[in-house]
Design an enzyme around this catalytic site. Structure first.
Site, PDB file in Angstrom:
ATOM      1  N   ASN A 150      -4.087  -3.931  18.250  1.00  0.00           N
ATOM      2  CA  ASN A 150      -2.326  -3.222  18.262  1.00  0.00           C
ATOM      3  C   ASN A 150      -2.357  -1.499  17.562  1.00  0.00           C
ATOM      4  OD1 ASN A 150      -2.632  -4.096  15.870  1.00  0.00           O
ATOM      5  ND2 ASN A 150      -0.966  -5.010  15.703  1.00  0.00           N
ATOM      6  N   GLU A 248      -6.411  -8.546   6.770  1.00  0.00           N
ATOM      7  CA  GLU A 248      -4.780  -8.401   6.910  1.00  0.00           C
ATOM      8  C   GLU A 248      -4.798  -8.955   7.761  1.00  0.00           C
ATOM      9  OE1 GLU A 248      -2.874  -7.495   4.950  1.00  0.00           O
ATOM     10  OE2 GLU A 248      -3.517  -6.042   3.631  1.00  0.00           O
ATOM     11  N   CYS A 282       2.115  -6.970  13.625  1.00  0.00           N
ATOM     12  CA  CYS A 282       1.921  -7.930  12.595  1.00  0.00           C
ATOM     13  C   CYS A 282       3.064  -8.193  11.359  1.00  0.00           C
ATOM     14  CB  CYS A 282       0.925  -7.901  11.857  1.00  0.00           C
ATOM     15  SG  CYS A 282       0.098  -6.085  11.220  1.00  0.00           S
ATOM     16  N   GLU A 460      -4.391  -2.751   1.127  1.00  0.00           N
ATOM     17  CA  GLU A 460      -4.635  -1.463   2.208  1.00  0.00           C
ATOM     18  C   GLU A 460      -3.616  -0.430   1.704  1.00  0.00           C
ATOM     19  OE1 GLU A 460      -7.009  -2.017   5.680  1.00  0.00           O
ATOM     20  OE2 GLU A 460      -5.300  -3.214   6.320  1.00  0.00           O
TER      21      GLU A 460
END
Ligand code: ADP
Length: 483
Positions: A150, A248, A282, A460
């Site tokens: 994505n 993630e 997300c 991150e």
């Protein structure tokens, strides 16, 4: 058409396996490219090359690493239109979004070029006289980087750039749906002088290439972004192999709209968060929780904005919402829409495939209402342009509903009340709290990640990436010696 090859130990390597054909989801007759599929043996070679390159790379100067990352960042930025076009063609987000993502990847490389110059430690006094203690950072070794489709260039960038900045070697496996952008990153690293073995690209299936990375004893750490199921399965194996991991995964991100919200901004946040990038983020908004004093006005304005959205070819400048990424994701979206109707939610806008001039995976932006929080469409990640409206009597009920989810990536509130905004900031069970801003859309220089089932391991991005890509060594120096 000759296949783009994998990049292993500084060489572009052929493969005997059938190539991966990269198709444009806006028009499946448009073939973006053909990419050599690596097998387990080639993946092993990439891992061994990374291992062999590590001793020299771990001793490289911070200037060498900063210069490499800065050069890659500059080239990405100077080619943002062209790379963005490739990204839009292979993933299906609009050209504007794709160019924006590409620019972001360029900025990420440049940010971490700077970070390579800022590796610090600590000098600590010891209770023992004449003894001093230093705490210093070291690279981990070989990092396996596994990314989803994505964000085909931004997610690889925000893993690869810090991995290299902190002197690790990389074996990179992108999602098979988007090998084009991964290839661009590999080409740029090669062109900018990345030493052989330091960075390796292996395009291929999760089962063959992904498994080979996760199972390799020479891989010290895995940074993964993708689905919950894959993440959980991978985590179990990585821990069994004593690897450091960072995951993630999904979200079921809420946006609370209170009576005192700025209506236009709240509608914009909902539309932006739920539908842009075709809902394939997300951090996408999937539950909008609204209090009674604004419900009618908000619903009316949301439906009007949603109906007016232009769905179409990602490369058409008028398009606001591109297609689903592939047939499987389109089916998932339509299946969830059927599930919502069966569960008793009321479909108020969209819900069907969008007819379009081209043969792509177009779907209408979709709004459900009368959704309660235990329905599957309110609990499971859909990853499409589908949003649910839920009612709450007051802020307290809205917050309880927002937090009642196995996920905890992003969450937002639209309100002009400082009291509620501040309470939400403290009590939302999320890693990213958005006040009068969409749940999706984050900056590149600050930490990114969630709580509960959304994320695992350290954060991150930004300066916090150092936590994952390095470990610390504690050094005791005794000056109490003769001579
Ligand atoms: P999505 O396809 O929605 O991005 P996935 O979790 O299916 O999410 O995939 C994310 C990444 O993980 C992709 O690069 C995929 O190929 C990879 N992957 C899938 N299965 C495995 C596996 N068993 N081991 C390692 N990586 C995998």
């Amino acid at each position: 058409m000759s296949a783009h090859r994998n990049y292993i130990n500084g060489a572009w390597v052929e493969s005997a396996a059938a190539p991966i054909v990269d198709r444009n989801p806006s028009d499946i007759d448009d073939v973006v490219g053909s990419y050599a599929a690596a097998d387990a043996a080639q993946t092993r070679r990439a891992i061994e090359a990374a291992r062999a390159a590590f001793p020299a790379w771990s001793r490289s100067s911070i200037q060498e690493r900063a210069d490499l990352l800065d050069a890659v960042g500059s080239r990405i930025l100077s080619r943002a239109q062209e790379i963005g076009r490739l990204l839009a063609r292979e993933e299906g987000k609009t050209l504007k979004e794709a160019v924006g993502e590409t620019m972001r990847a360029g900025h990420v490389f440049k940010f971490h070029a700077g970070q390579a110059l800022r590796i610090t430690g600590e000098l600590v006094d010891s209770p023992r006289k004449g003894v001093s203690v230093t705490v210093q950072r070291e690279p981990l070794g070989v990092i396996g980087i596994i990314t989803p489709w994505n964000f085909p260039i931004a997610i690889p960038a925000w893993k690869i750039a810090p991995a290299l900045a902190y002197a690790n070697c990389v074996v990179f496996k992108p999602a098979s749906l988007v090998p084009g952008c991964a290839h661009v990153v590999a080409e740029l690293l090669a062109d900018c002088g990345c030493p052989p073995g330091v960075f390796n690209l292996v395009v291929g299936s999760g089962r063959e290439v992904g498994d080979a990375i996760v199972n390799a004893p020479e891989v010290d750490a895995i940074s993964f972004t993708g689905s919950v199921e894959t993440g959980r399965a991978l985590a179990a194996r990585a821990v069994a192999g004593m690897k450091k991991i960072q995951l993630e995964m999904g979200g079921k991100n809420p946006l609370i709209v209170l009576d005192d919200a700025d209506l236009d901004n709240a509608v914009e946040c909902a539309v932006q968060g739920a539908f842009y990038s075709t809902g394939q983020r997300c951090t996408a908004t999937s539950r909008v929780i609204v209090t009674p004093g604004i419900y009618g006005r908000f619903r009316h304005a949301l439906l009007a904005r949603t109906t007016a959205l232009v769905v179409g070819d990602a490369l058409d400048e008028k398009t606001q919402i591109g297609p689903a990424v592939d047939a499987a994701q389109l089916k998932t979206d339509l299946d969830y829409i059927a599930v919502g109707q069966k569960e008793g939610a009321r479909l108020v806008v969209g819900g069907e495939r969008q007819p379009a001039p081209k043969n792509g995976f177009y779907i209408q932006p979709t709004v459900f209402e009368d959704v309660h929080n235990q329905m599957r469409i309110a609990r499971e990640e859909i990853f499409g342009p589908v949003v649910s409206l839920l009612r709450a009597q007051d802020y307290e009920e809205a917050l309880a509903t927002a937090n009642d989810t196995p996920f905890g990536l992003s969450g937002g509130i639209c309100t002009t009340s400082l009291k509620h905004a501040d309470h939400f900031r403290r009590n939302a069970q999320v890693g990213l709290a958005m006040i009068n801003a969409p749940t999706a859309g984050v900056d590149y220089h600050v930490p990114f990640g969630g709580v509960k089932g959304s994320s695992y391991g350290s954060r991150e991005q930004g300066a916090y990436a150092v936590e994952f890509y390095t470990r610390v060594k504690t050094v005791y120096t005794n000056a109490n010696i003769a001579g």
